[in-house]
Design an enzyme around this catalytic site. Sequence first.
Site, mmCIF file in Angstrom:
data_model
loop_
_atom_site.group_PDB
_atom_site.id
_atom_site.type_symbol
_atom_site.label_atom_id
_atom_site.label_comp_id
_atom_site.label_asym_id
_atom_site.label_seq_id
_atom_site.Cartn_x
_atom_site.Cartn_y
_atom_site.Cartn_z
ATOM 1 N N LYS A 80 -8.476 5.893 -6.000
ATOM 2 C CA LYS A 80 -7.152 6.292 -6.495
ATOM 3 C C LYS A 80 -6.323 5.055 -6.822
ATOM 4 O O LYS A 80 -6.402 4.040 -6.111
ATOM 5 C CB LYS A 80 -6.470 7.136 -5.408
ATOM 6 C CG LYS A 80 -5.147 7.772 -5.804
ATOM 7 C CD LYS A 80 -4.640 8.694 -4.692
ATOM 8 C CE LYS A 80 -3.325 9.351 -4.993
ATOM 9 N NZ LYS A 80 -2.863 10.249 -3.911
ATOM 10 N N SER A 116 -2.330 15.727 -0.533
ATOM 11 C CA SER A 116 -2.821 15.202 -1.810
ATOM 12 C C SER A 116 -4.318 14.991 -1.918
ATOM 13 O O SER A 116 -4.813 14.707 -3.004
ATOM 14 C CB SER A 116 -2.120 13.892 -2.134
ATOM 15 O OG SER A 116 -0.901 14.193 -2.737
ATOM 16 N N SER A 127 -1.582 14.911 -5.252
ATOM 17 C CA SER A 127 -1.487 13.859 -6.237
ATOM 18 C C SER A 127 -2.812 13.160 -6.544
ATOM 19 O O SER A 127 -2.905 12.427 -7.530
ATOM 20 C CB SER A 127 -0.484 12.811 -5.764
ATOM 21 O OG SER A 127 -0.935 12.191 -4.585
HETATM 22 N N1 GLN Z 1 2.741 17.332 -2.978
HETATM 23 C C1 GLN Z 1 3.247 16.529 -1.913
HETATM 24 C C2 GLN Z 1 4.360 15.656 -2.438
HETATM 25 O O1 GLN Z 1 4.650 15.752 -3.557
HETATM 26 C C3 GLN Z 1 2.163 15.732 -1.286
HETATM 27 C C4 GLN Z 1 1.845 14.478 -2.014
HETATM 28 C C5 GLN Z 1 0.862 13.624 -1.286
HETATM 29 O O2 GLN Z 1 0.191 14.050 -0.347
HETATM 30 N N2 GLN Z 1 0.817 12.367 -1.704
HETATM 31 O O3 GLN Z 1 4.945 14.919 -1.742
#
Ligand code: GLN
Length: 485
Positions: A79, A178, A154
Amino acid sequence: MSLMNLTAVELGKKIKAGEVSVEEAAKEALAAAAKKEKAVNSFVTIDEEKVLAQAKEVQRGIDAGKYTGPLAGVPAAVKDNMCTEGMLTTCSSKILGNFVPTYTCEAVLNLERAGAVIIGKTNMDEFAMGSTTETSAFGATKNPWNTEHVPGGSSGGSCAAVAAEECSYALGSDTGGSIRQPSSFCGVTGMKPTYGTVSRYGLIAYGSSLDQIGPVAKDVTDCAVILEAIASHDKKDSTSIERKDCDFSTALVDDVWGMKIGIPRDYFGEGLDPEVRDAVMAAAKELEKKGAVIEEFDLSLVEYAIPAYYVIACAEASSNLARFDGVKYGYRTDGFAGLHNMYKKTRSEGFGAEVKRRIMLGSFVLSSGYYDAYYLKALRTKALIKQAFDKAFEKYDVILGPAAPTTAPRIGDSLSDPIKMYLGDIYTISVNLAGLPGISLPCGRDSGGLPIGVQLIGNCFGEKEIIRAAYAFEQTREYEHSPLA
Ligand code: GLN
């Protein structure tokens, strides 16, 4: 058949046996990416020359007996919020659009120590803020099962790259779901370890008290083996833990006889898509058939997890993102009148709308006068949520539920309503607030053919329990390759 159809461990065995060279494997990954990237957009950066040089070097290492583990020579993706020396690391943000780190993230170094070949850096929601990979400054990633749908986020790029078979496995990061949510949307297996298991050194911080790096792969075996490779005690990360029980692959046994599995009733209420509910309940039934004891219970406080998470995550993000100011890293605006104007213009132009929203929210909850009312209250809520899990784990070995309330939404449907998008994190974020391990693996598909994931949550340091339950469940079904595989 492409070598990318294999799991990481299967490909590793072929490389070890000399049936396939590291270069051949890397070339197949590059060819798959070249063919599919137009449709999926999983990657921000692929440096072919570097990949092939690394492949040659790893092959030499294998031949010399330096790399002997199961992942040696296997192509991986990372990532784009993990620093990689000499390779662009953007967090899918314009503000880091030209940032080339001078060092490599510890988790990625651990992979390299295991002989991994890093194919490239995967697309993500900008600074890992989002649930769809649509907030990337480099365009949305598409779901390999249906390119009109999002891959989740994400870590959508990592999950889509694995599902589209552009690499054998990937690393993602999970602050509030995410890894698990996009794994569920893309029909792959993803795991968030207990907080502190994998070093965060070199991971560009979003919510530091919640962030963990973890594996995304085709199956539970790969996840266990990858986690074994990346877990380490690291003095450079003060929250890293020294664990003596990182032999996660010993938990890959098809035996859940007598295992106590709790199903939180609160996870099956309003907002849950009936097709997701049925598939997840069917997964629980399969485990019951294998001798697990399944029981419903009330977890409590579930409705407070989302507000507490968004207060804490945004507070930490606003502080973490203060460093991107056009002075030390990345993008700087042209034409400005003095230092303050430079900061302002750089940040206004460099950050996207969702990141700005969270910086504002975070600065607000940390401001004097509101600190007690919001931030402190959220921290207290976090402690209570942890207690609720502690109580549940007095009775159960594993908690089972959905990873997300729906399957992958259509591209464009979530961006217009951020609150609705935040609500989609309901089943994953409390796991981060409590620091627990969780895994999401495929358990079916909806009537539109989109994958559904079941989530297994463990107690702190309970990775082996969830790996065992996940592995046992996985034996009851075949891996389904996406149409883009
Ligand atoms: N969807 C969550 C957020 O927007 C989790 C994102 C993540 O785990 N990086 O914060």
